[in-house]
Design a protein around this motif. Structure first.
Motif, PDB file in Angstrom:
ATOM      1  N   THR A 191       0.690  -1.002   0.047  1.00 53.83           N
ATOM      2  CA  THR A 191       0.251  -0.212   0.251  1.00 53.83           C
ATOM      3  C   THR A 191       0.404   1.088   0.217  1.00 53.83           C
ATOM      4  O   THR A 191       0.465   2.298  -0.979  1.00 53.83           O
ATOM      5  CB  THR A 191      -0.979  -0.218   1.591  1.00 53.83           C
ATOM      6  OG1 THR A 191      -2.055  -1.179   0.832  1.00 53.83           O
ATOM      7  CG2 THR A 191      -1.613   1.343   1.041  1.00 53.83           C
ATOM      8  N   PHE A 192       1.875   1.260   0.946  1.00 53.18           N
ATOM      9  CA  PHE A 192       2.938   2.323   1.197  1.00 53.18           C
ATOM     10  C   PHE A 192       3.687   3.135  -0.244  1.00 53.18           C
ATOM     11  O   PHE A 192       3.687   3.568  -0.699  1.00 53.18           O
ATOM     12  CB  PHE A 192       3.819   2.428   2.086  1.00 53.18           C
ATOM     13  CG  PHE A 192       4.735   3.481   2.270  1.00 53.18           C
ATOM     14  CD1 PHE A 192       4.895   4.312   2.765  1.00 53.18           C
ATOM     15  CD2 PHE A 192       6.187   2.949   1.744  1.00 53.18           C
ATOM     16  CE1 PHE A 192       5.099   5.166   3.012  1.00 53.18           C
ATOM     17  CE2 PHE A 192       6.442   4.380   1.482  1.00 53.18           C
ATOM     18  CZ  PHE A 192       6.545   5.560   2.271  1.00 53.18           C
ATOM     19  N   LYS A 223       1.048   3.905  -3.220  1.00 56.82           N
ATOM     20  CA  LYS A 223       1.311   5.924  -3.177  1.00 56.82           C
ATOM     21  C   LYS A 223       2.080   6.637  -3.475  1.00 56.82           C
ATOM     22  O   LYS A 223       2.708   7.405  -4.156  1.00 56.82           O
ATOM     23  CB  LYS A 223       1.412   6.019  -1.479  1.00 56.82           C
ATOM     24  CG  LYS A 223      -0.573   5.879  -0.665  1.00 56.82           C
ATOM     25  CD  LYS A 223      -0.898   5.694   0.749  1.00 56.82           C
ATOM     26  CE  LYS A 223      -1.889   5.379   0.751  1.00 56.82           C
ATOM     27  NZ  LYS A 223      -2.178   5.204   2.766  1.00 56.82           N
ATOM     28  N   LYS A 262       2.847   9.183  -6.163  1.00 59.06           N
ATOM     29  CA  LYS A 262       3.630  11.042  -5.852  1.00 59.06           C
ATOM     30  C   LYS A 262       4.771  10.324  -6.742  1.00 59.06           C
ATOM     31  O   LYS A 262       5.235  11.612  -6.970  1.00 59.06           O
ATOM     32  CB  LYS A 262       3.663  10.335  -4.567  1.00 59.06           C
ATOM     33  CG  LYS A 262       2.338  10.862  -3.559  1.00 59.06           C
ATOM     34  CD  LYS A 262       2.202  11.633  -3.227  1.00 59.06           C
ATOM     35  CE  LYS A 262       1.321  12.679  -2.305  1.00 59.06           C
ATOM     36  NZ  LYS A 262       1.465  14.061  -2.440  1.00 59.06           N
ATOM     37  N   ARG A 282       1.973   4.313  10.886  1.00 58.22           N
ATOM     38  CA  ARG A 282       1.450   4.147   9.445  1.00 58.22           C
ATOM     39  C   ARG A 282       1.081   6.086   9.361  1.00 58.22           C
ATOM     40  O   ARG A 282       1.480   6.093   8.321  1.00 58.22           O
ATOM     41  CB  ARG A 282       0.167   3.258   9.419  1.00 58.22           C
ATOM     42  CG  ARG A 282       0.054   2.543   9.392  1.00 58.22           C
ATOM     43  CD  ARG A 282      -1.154   1.793   9.091  1.00 58.22           C
ATOM     44  NE  ARG A 282      -1.478  -0.252   9.240  1.00 58.22           N
ATOM     45  CZ  ARG A 282      -0.901  -1.423   8.428  1.00 58.22           C
ATOM     46  NH1 ARG A 282       0.267  -0.488   7.612  1.00 58.22           N
ATOM     47  NH2 ARG A 282      -1.130  -2.324   9.089  1.00 58.22           N
ATOM     48  N   ASN A 283       0.947   6.745  10.919  1.00 59.92           N
ATOM     49  CA  ASN A 283       0.537   7.961  10.598  1.00 59.92           C
ATOM     50  C   ASN A 283       2.417   8.417  10.063  1.00 59.92           C
ATOM     51  O   ASN A 283       1.925   9.598   9.661  1.00 59.92           O
ATOM     52  CB  ASN A 283       0.469   8.351  11.640  1.00 59.92           C
ATOM     53  CG  ASN A 283      -1.371   8.482  12.261  1.00 59.92           C
ATOM     54  OD1 ASN A 283      -2.012   7.906  11.138  1.00 59.92           O
ATOM     55  ND2 ASN A 283      -1.235   8.519  13.149  1.00 59.92           N
ATOM     56  N   ASP A 314       2.311   7.674   6.277  1.00 60.89           N
ATOM     57  CA  ASP A 314       1.422   8.669   5.627  1.00 60.89           C
ATOM     58  C   ASP A 314       1.739  10.000   5.559  1.00 60.89           C
ATOM     59  O   ASP A 314       2.043  10.779   4.686  1.00 60.89           O
ATOM     60  CB  ASP A 314       0.222   8.456   5.712  1.00 60.89           C
ATOM     61  CG  ASP A 314      -0.602   6.972   6.074  1.00 60.89           C
ATOM     62  OD1 ASP A 314       0.019   6.394   4.767  1.00 60.89           O
ATOM     63  OD2 ASP A 314      -1.410   6.236   7.008  1.00 60.89           O
ATOM     64  N   ILE A 347       4.129  10.346   2.690  1.00 64.94           N
ATOM     65  CA  ILE A 347       4.302  10.697   1.525  1.00 64.94           C
ATOM     66  C   ILE A 347       3.249  11.403   1.365  1.00 64.94           C
ATOM     67  O   ILE A 347       3.159  12.386   0.447  1.00 64.94           O
ATOM     68  CB  ILE A 347       3.056   9.066   1.389  1.00 64.94           C
ATOM     69  CG1 ILE A 347       3.482   7.942   0.806  1.00 64.94           C
ATOM     70  CG2 ILE A 347       2.164   9.619  -0.268  1.00 64.94           C
ATOM     71  CD1 ILE A 347       4.741   7.587   0.312  1.00 64.94           C
ATOM     72  N   ASP A 348       2.301  12.033   2.152  1.00 67.12           N
ATOM     73  CA  ASP A 348       1.792  13.116   2.016  1.00 67.12           C
ATOM     74  C   ASP A 348       2.783  14.171   1.828  1.00 67.12           C
ATOM     75  O   ASP A 348       3.044  15.653   1.011  1.00 67.12           O
ATOM     76  CB  ASP A 348       0.614  13.873   3.223  1.00 67.12           C
ATOM     77  CG  ASP A 348      -0.068  12.818   3.489  1.00 67.12           C
ATOM     78  OD1 ASP A 348      -0.145  12.092   2.165  1.00 67.12           O
ATOM     79  OD2 ASP A 348      -0.362  13.203   4.089  1.00 67.12           O
TER      80      ASP A 348
END
Length: 162
Positions: A16-17, A20, A24, A152-153, A156, A159-160
């Motif tokens: 999943t990571f 993403k 990006k 996970r935060n 994430d 990625i953001d």
């Protein structure tokens, strides 16, 4: 960041990571499970896997998702970045159980139940896989950027930020 390895305990969310990250960055993504496994749950064999990996890692840009400790030295030799999803076992178990019955692009079959051996592999990951993994990463720490996320935060947020 052009040649990236994403590693971590099964169920951590590497695929999943990686999806993403690929979305990006536009960097091509390769799944170790798809390279290694055939749809009938057999595998292509170590020599064939190393040939496939050699073709990928000698390219200009790539993301490779998966541990496969026996191939890690080859991938580390060519990569510039390792992203390690170093999550608690409870998070990984939840992730592994949560994908049962779901079709995935990173696996050539759909898991219908938790394999007891795989479950034990996840439970033992910190004891059996983590020490050699950390030792190998340490030996490349001067030449490869190693990014370790503990949640996970954190992953994430990275990625953001891209």
């Amino acid at each position: 960041m052009k040649k990236i390895i994403v590693i971590g305990c099964p169920g951590a969310g590497k695929s999943t990571f990686s999806r993403k990250l690929a979305a990006k960055t536009g960097i091509p993504l390769h799944y170790m499970d798809m390279l290694w496994h055939k749809p009938d749950k057999s595998n292509i064999g170590r020599e064939a896997l190393f040939r496939e990996l050699k073709n990928i890692v000698t390219g200009d840009e790539w993301i490779i998702d998966g541990n496969y400790l026996h191939t890690l030295r080859l991938r580390l030799h060519y990569c510039d970045t390792v992203i390690f999803l170093d999550f608690p076992v409870e998070v990984c178990l939840e992730g592994a159980f949560g994908r049962i019955g779901k079709k995935r692009v990173d696996m050539p079959w759909t898991e219908t139940e938790m394999d007891p051996g795989f479950h034990q592999w996840i439970l033992n990951f910190a004891e059996t896989q983590l020490p050699p993994l950390n030792k190998l990463l340490e030996s490349y720490s001067q030449t490869v950027k190693i990014i370790r996320f503990k949640s996970r935060n954190e992953a994430d947020a990275f990625i953001d930020s891209i």
